[in-house]
Design a protein around this motif. Structure first.
Motif, PDB file in Angstrom:
ATOM      1  N   HIS A 137      41.060  31.131  50.803  1.00 23.60           N
ATOM      2  CA  HIS A 137      39.713  31.310  50.800  1.00 23.60           C
ATOM      3  C   HIS A 137      38.952  30.075  50.773  1.00 23.60           C
ATOM      4  CE1 HIS A 137      35.955  33.084  49.595  1.00 23.60           C
ATOM      5  NE2 HIS A 137      36.415  33.692  48.671  1.00 23.60           N
ATOM      6  N   ARG A 170      44.042  33.771  45.979  1.00 22.13           N
ATOM      7  CA  ARG A 170      43.741  32.955  47.322  1.00 22.13           C
ATOM      8  C   ARG A 170      43.121  31.777  47.167  1.00 22.13           C
ATOM      9  NH1 ARG A 170      41.170  37.891  50.042  1.00 22.13           N
ATOM     10  NH2 ARG A 170      39.430  38.484  48.456  1.00 22.13           N
ATOM     11  N   ARG A 231      41.773  35.075  37.923  1.00 19.72           N
ATOM     12  CA  ARG A 231      41.936  36.381  37.252  1.00 19.72           C
ATOM     13  C   ARG A 231      43.370  37.017  37.952  1.00 19.72           C
ATOM     14  NH1 ARG A 231      41.240  41.153  40.672  1.00 19.72           N
ATOM     15  NH2 ARG A 231      40.686  40.034  42.568  1.00 19.72           N
ATOM     16  N   GLN A 233      45.567  39.152  39.910  1.00 20.05           N
ATOM     17  CA  GLN A 233      44.999  39.818  41.020  1.00 20.05           C
ATOM     18  C   GLN A 233      45.759  41.331  41.346  1.00 20.05           C
ATOM     19  OE1 GLN A 233      43.060  37.926  43.645  1.00 20.05           O
ATOM     20  NE2 GLN A 233      42.475  37.146  41.935  1.00 20.05           N
TER      21      GLN A 233
HETATM   22  C1  NCD Z   1      38.095  35.634  44.493  1.00 18.78           C
HETATM   23  C2  NCD Z   1      38.555  36.195  45.607  1.00 18.78           C
HETATM   24  O1  NCD Z   1      37.878  37.196  46.319  1.00 18.78           O
HETATM   25  O2  NCD Z   1      39.662  35.753  46.035  1.00 18.78           O
HETATM   26  N1  NCD Z   1      36.556  35.878  44.311  1.00 18.78           N
HETATM   27  C3  NCD Z   1      35.620  35.382  45.044  1.00 18.78           C
HETATM   28  O3  NCD Z   1      35.642  35.268  46.300  1.00 18.78           O
HETATM   29  N2  NCD Z   1      34.632  34.694  44.369  1.00 18.78           N
HETATM   30  C4  NCD Z   1      38.766  35.560  43.035  1.00 18.78           C
HETATM   31  C5  NCD Z   1      38.862  36.883  42.791  1.00 18.78           C
HETATM   32  O4  NCD Z   1      39.049  37.805  43.482  1.00 18.78           O
HETATM   33  O5  NCD Z   1      39.888  37.159  41.636  1.00 18.78           O
END
Ligand code: NCD
Length: 311
Positions: A137, A170, A231, A233
């Motif tokens: 990400h 990610r 978090r 996942q």
């Molecule tokens: C994250 C993701 O989507 O990876 N959220 C985000 O983009 N801010 C983190 C997550 O979902 O825990």
């Protein structure tokens, strides 16, 4: 890769495609955006961003849209693939070859690793990876690094704890790659055994920076500058019983923070579930909501760079 390679027209697929020089350049672009974010700007007037979100998102999609609108551009896209032609069986490359006619930049979130890389290969329009499965990400990493830069004034020398789901998360993969481009950074990787950072990421970052792995957040709380909570996942677990067994492994409370280093900050990519207690929100350590604002500035900077509005 030359030091001065322009970012105009570049895809943003993986942090590994960039040098420290590139990342620093993105951070200065974000700095330039603070004023424009507040007063409005039209440097991207006439430009269209398409968001193709094959997975749920609130903040990433809104953050990109806010960034685009604040620079005078427009947005189209879908957040619910069930309403798009993919539902009829269209494959990703066809979707991309169609949408490239509608937009100047494509922002893609997809559950499959490698999806945005594939998208980038079938179009000349710049593609931004807004989350590819549990792989990467990259724009989250840019905003995370930008948050650290704003809060500490530097990245070199920081000691960063990443806590929680280091296997499926990610954001931590991209952030670890990004931090490994800096000097004397130390990572403390805190997770349950089952959710340890992937081997290939450790191998890569271990060439440039020091890291240690552990399970006990309390042990290193007094040593780190950044506590980056994540978090677990849930959606990536093949076996929900496994998730149930480790959910709630970490929960940072105001009381824990008594033991942390002076000036330390708590970050989180959000959404949080229960890994940061609400009583942390009002403390001097919490930065996760300010991090959201830094995210808008970072994405404004990135869009302005790849669309060639700034150099
Ligand atoms: C994250 C993701 O989507 O990876 N959220 C985000 O983009 N801010 C983190 C997550 O979902 O825990």
């Amino acid at each position: 890769m030359g030091l001065c390679m322009s970012l105009a027209g570049r895809d943003i697929i993986s942090i590994r495609d960039f040098t420290r020089f590139d990342i620093d350049h993105m951070l200065s672009a974000a700095d330039q955006m603070e004023l424009q974010a507040k007063s409005g700007s039209d440097i991207l007037r006439g430009k269209i961003m398409a968001t193709l979100f094959f997975e749920p998102s609130t903040r990433t999609k809104l953050s990109f849209e806010s960034a685009m609108y604040r620079l005078g551009g427009s947005c189209i896209g879908f957040a619910e693939p069930s309403t798009a032609s993919v539902q009829k069986g269209e494959n990703l490359s066809d979707t991309v070859r169609v949408v490239e006619n509608y937009a100047d930049v494509l922002v893609i979130r997809h559950p499959l690793e490698g999806a945005s890389r594939l998208a980038g290969e079938v179009t000349d329009v710049p593609v931004v990876n807004a989350g590819s499965g549990s792989e990467e990400h990259p724009t989250q990493a840019i905003l995370d690094i930008y948050t650290m830069k704003r809060e500490f004034g530097h990245i070199d020398g920081l000691k960063v704890a990443m806590v929680g789901d280091l296997r499926y998360g990610r954001t931590v993969h991209s952030l670890a790659y990004a931090l490994s481009l800096y000097k004397d950074v130390k990572l403390c990787l805190i997770s349950p055994d089952l959710l340890r950072m992937r081997h290939e990421v450790l191998e890569d970052i271990g060439r440039n920076i020091d890291f240690e792995e552990g399970k006990d957040l309390g042990k290193i709380l007094g040593e780190v500058d950044v506590i980056y909570m994540t978090r677990i996942q849930k959606e990536r677990f093949a076996d929900l019983a496994e998730y149930e067994a480790i959910k709630g492994s970490y929960r940072l409370t105001q009381a824990d923070l008594k033991h942390c280093k002076k000036g330390a900050i708590v970050m989180h990519p959000l959404p949080r579930v229960d890994e940061i207690d609400a009583d942390v929100d009002g403390t001097i350590y919490a930065r996760y909501f300010r991090q959201v604002w830094y995210g808008v500035l970072s994405r404004m900077g990135l869009l302005a760079l790849i669309l060639g509005a700034i150099t």
